[in-house]
Design an enzyme around this catalytic site. Structure first.
Site, PDB file in Angstrom:
ATOM      1  N   HIS A 181      30.420  -5.694  23.371  1.00 38.14           N
ATOM      2  CA  HIS A 181      30.518  -4.800  22.215  1.00 38.14           C
ATOM      3  C   HIS A 181      31.994  -4.672  21.831  1.00 38.14           C
ATOM      4  O   HIS A 181      32.837  -4.447  22.707  1.00 38.14           O
ATOM      5  CB  HIS A 181      30.011  -3.398  22.571  1.00 38.14           C
ATOM      6  CG  HIS A 181      28.590  -3.353  23.047  1.00 38.14           C
ATOM      7  ND1 HIS A 181      27.563  -2.875  22.266  1.00 38.14           N
ATOM      8  CD2 HIS A 181      28.014  -3.703  24.226  1.00 38.14           C
ATOM      9  CE1 HIS A 181      26.420  -2.927  22.954  1.00 38.14           C
ATOM     10  NE2 HIS A 181      26.670  -3.421  24.149  1.00 38.14           N
ATOM     11  N   HIS A 227      26.390 -10.125  26.427  1.00 47.14           N
ATOM     12  CA  HIS A 227      27.093  -9.817  25.179  1.00 47.14           C
ATOM     13  C   HIS A 227      28.167  -8.773  25.426  1.00 47.14           C
ATOM     14  O   HIS A 227      28.092  -8.004  26.380  1.00 47.14           O
ATOM     15  CB  HIS A 227      26.120  -9.319  24.104  1.00 47.14           C
ATOM     16  CG  HIS A 227      25.320  -8.122  24.534  1.00 47.14           C
ATOM     17  ND1 HIS A 227      24.196  -8.239  25.322  1.00 47.14           N
ATOM     18  CD2 HIS A 227      25.496  -6.800  24.316  1.00 47.14           C
ATOM     19  CE1 HIS A 227      23.702  -7.036  25.553  1.00 47.14           C
ATOM     20  NE2 HIS A 227      24.474  -6.139  24.959  1.00 47.14           N
TER      21      HIS A 227
HETATM   22  P1  5GP Z   1      23.208  -3.383  25.558  1.00 49.42           P
HETATM   23  O1  5GP Z   1      22.618  -2.054  25.867  1.00 49.42           O
HETATM   24  O2  5GP Z   1      22.275  -4.452  26.037  1.00 49.42           O
HETATM   25  O3  5GP Z   1      24.618  -3.564  26.021  1.00 49.42           O
HETATM   26  O4  5GP Z   1      23.334  -3.434  23.994  1.00 49.42           O
HETATM   27  C1  5GP Z   1      22.398  -3.989  23.141  1.00 49.42           C
HETATM   28  C2  5GP Z   1      22.878  -3.678  21.737  1.00 49.42           C
HETATM   29  O5  5GP Z   1      22.106  -4.454  20.867  1.00 49.42           O
HETATM   30  C3  5GP Z   1      22.721  -2.219  21.319  1.00 49.42           C
HETATM   31  O6  5GP Z   1      23.965  -1.715  20.919  1.00 49.42           O
HETATM   32  C4  5GP Z   1      21.717  -2.282  20.167  1.00 49.42           C
HETATM   33  O7  5GP Z   1      22.053  -1.390  19.139  1.00 49.42           O
HETATM   34  C5  5GP Z   1      21.825  -3.710  19.704  1.00 49.42           C
HETATM   35  N1  5GP Z   1      20.610  -4.297  19.174  1.00 49.42           N
HETATM   36  C6  5GP Z   1      19.338  -4.117  19.627  1.00 49.42           C
HETATM   37  N2  5GP Z   1      18.480  -4.859  18.912  1.00 49.42           N
HETATM   38  C7  5GP Z   1      19.209  -5.525  17.991  1.00 49.42           C
HETATM   39  C8  5GP Z   1      18.874  -6.452  16.953  1.00 49.42           C
HETATM   40  O8  5GP Z   1      17.722  -6.810  16.723  1.00 49.42           O
HETATM   41  N3  5GP Z   1      19.909  -6.937  16.201  1.00 49.42           N
HETATM   42  C9  5GP Z   1      21.205  -6.565  16.415  1.00 49.42           C
HETATM   43  N4  5GP Z   1      22.128  -7.107  15.620  1.00 49.42           N
HETATM   44  N5  5GP Z   1      21.560  -5.682  17.373  1.00 49.42           N
HETATM   45  C10 5GP Z   1      20.574  -5.171  18.160  1.00 49.42           C
END
Ligand code: 5GP
Length: 139
Positions: free
Chosen positions: A104, A102
């Site tokens: 951001h 993903h």
């Molecule tokens: P990563 O650290 O993997 O790049 O980011 C994961 C992102 O997913 C984080 O910014 C966190 O806030 C978001 N996130 C975690 N759980 C959920 C969820 O259940 N729903 C949504 N919409 N975002 C989530």
């Protein structure tokens, strides 16, 4: 490391848990981050399974970048941002916490620092309003 289809974004993609959806096509979905690092923080998730950029199919990445650009531009307009931060993390050492690829997209404002990563849960009403603003800017 292999892809594990029990991750939270795979569940969102399968419709098993809800999200504040902004956009969806046959290749990807965009929804609001529930713990935003700034107002309007959105996530762009390809439907094809991969943990992150390291194991992603280059053809998936090639299709995704134009969508990331489209949502980046819409985000700047929707939230009246001064700039946009696009981030992507790979593996725990790289800061990744959800193991489905993903990106951001975070609106930024002059002099306002990012909030912490995976910090505080946002009010669902605010997430819904921000999703609506972004959807309107994409229309
Ligand atoms: P990563 O650290 O993997 O790049 O980011 C994961 C992102 O997913 C984080 O910014 C966190 O806030 C978001 N996130 C975690 N759980 C959920 C969820 O259940 N729903 C949504 N919409 N975002 C989530």
């Amino acid at each position: 490391m292999t892809y594990d289809s029990s991750n939270i974004f795979a569940k969102i993609l399968r419709g098993e848990i809800p999200c504040h959806k902004v956009y969806e096509d046959s290749d990807a979905i965009c929804f609001m981050d529930v713990m935003p690092q700034g107002p309007g923080h959105a996530l762009i998730v390809p439907k094809a399974p991969s943990r992150n950029m390291l194991d992603a199919d280059p053809a998936v990445l090639a299709k995704l970048l134009p969508l990331i650009q489209k949502i980046t531009k819409a985000s700047k307009a929707a939230f009246g941002a001064d700039g946009i931060t696009v981030m992507q993390f790979n593996e725990p050492a790289g800061g990744q916490t959800v193991f489905h690829l993903h990106y951001h997209v975070i609106p930024r404002f002059d002099g306002v620092p990012l909030k912490s990563h995976s910090g505080k849960m946002e009010d669902p009403a605010i997430l819904a309003a921000n999703a609506e603003k972004l959807r309107a800017a994409l229309a």
